[in-house]
Motif scaffolding. Sequence first.
Motif, mmCIF file in Angstrom:
data_model
loop_
_atom_site.group_PDB
_atom_site.id
_atom_site.type_symbol
_atom_site.label_atom_id
_atom_site.label_comp_id
_atom_site.label_asym_id
_atom_site.label_seq_id
_atom_site.Cartn_x
_atom_site.Cartn_y
_atom_site.Cartn_z
ATOM 1 N N HIS A 57 28.967 37.049 35.893
ATOM 2 C CA HIS A 57 28.613 38.427 35.531
ATOM 3 C C HIS A 57 28.534 39.225 36.834
ATOM 4 O O HIS A 57 27.852 38.813 37.765
ATOM 5 N N VAL A 58 29.233 40.360 36.899
ATOM 6 C CA VAL A 58 29.308 41.108 38.145
ATOM 7 C C VAL A 58 28.955 42.578 37.952
ATOM 8 O O VAL A 58 29.128 43.139 36.877
ATOM 9 N N HIS A 59 28.460 43.165 39.014
ATOM 10 C CA HIS A 59 28.234 44.608 39.099
ATOM 11 C C HIS A 59 29.301 45.130 40.061
ATOM 12 O O HIS A 59 29.276 44.824 41.250
ATOM 13 N N VAL A 60 30.253 45.889 39.535
ATOM 14 C CA VAL A 60 31.395 46.355 40.317
ATOM 15 C C VAL A 60 31.201 47.828 40.666
ATOM 16 O O VAL A 60 30.925 48.654 39.798
ATOM 17 N N VAL A 61 31.348 48.142 41.947
ATOM 18 C CA VAL A 61 31.370 49.519 42.415
ATOM 19 C C VAL A 61 32.841 49.932 42.441
ATOM 20 O O VAL A 61 33.656 49.304 43.128
ATOM 21 N N ARG B 282 39.266 39.226 41.591
ATOM 22 C CA ARG B 282 38.634 38.927 40.315
ATOM 23 C C ARG B 282 39.135 39.941 39.289
ATOM 24 O O ARG B 282 39.524 41.064 39.638
ATOM 25 N N VAL B 283 39.106 39.545 38.025
ATOM 26 C CA VAL B 283 39.451 40.431 36.918
ATOM 27 C C VAL B 283 38.253 40.418 35.984
ATOM 28 O O VAL B 283 37.797 39.358 35.556
ATOM 29 N N PHE C 298 30.652 49.273 36.995
ATOM 30 C CA PHE C 298 31.006 48.466 35.829
ATOM 31 C C PHE C 298 30.218 47.179 35.898
ATOM 32 O O PHE C 298 30.183 46.522 36.939
ATOM 33 N N ASP C 299 29.548 46.802 34.819
ATOM 34 C CA ASP C 299 28.807 45.544 34.727
ATOM 35 C C ASP C 299 29.369 44.728 33.581
ATOM 36 O O ASP C 299 29.217 45.135 32.418
ATOM 37 N N VAL D 107 37.790 43.584 42.615
ATOM 38 C CA VAL D 107 37.786 43.322 41.175
ATOM 39 C C VAL D 107 38.636 44.367 40.452
ATOM 40 O O VAL D 107 38.472 45.569 40.671
ATOM 41 N N TYR D 108 39.533 43.892 39.591
ATOM 42 C CA TYR D 108 40.233 44.758 38.646
ATOM 43 C C TYR D 108 39.396 44.816 37.368
ATOM 44 O O TYR D 108 38.863 43.794 36.943
#
Length: 109
Positions: free
Chosen positions: A5-9, A76-77, A58-59, A46-47
């Motif tokens: 699980h990621v928090h994407v800026v 990462r996607v 995006f989380d 991350v895409y």
Amino acid sequence: MIPKHVHVVIDRPLWTYHPKHKNIFYSLNYGYVDGVMWWDWEEQDVYVMWIDEPLEIFDWDVIAVIHRTNDVEDKRVAAPKWMKFSVEEIREQTAFQEQFFDSEIELVD
């Protein structure tokens, strides 16, 4: 290792051009996991699949890893956890940038 699980800026939102390479048009939101460094001394890229509007953050879950065989970094996607994409769909969606690299795509359960 990056968590599932990621928090994407998002630093390159959907429908924008690469800041240095104006021939690269982002047909996906693209960003990084803040604080997770990679071999190139930059944050892990991350895409973001499926979201059809520009984002700032995006989380959600990592659904695949693009292993670049002729570059030092993997990508990462991420997508909503209920969405499933095939290797072919991911390759097609990320081709705007990944076409310049040799890669293998690993789906993550």
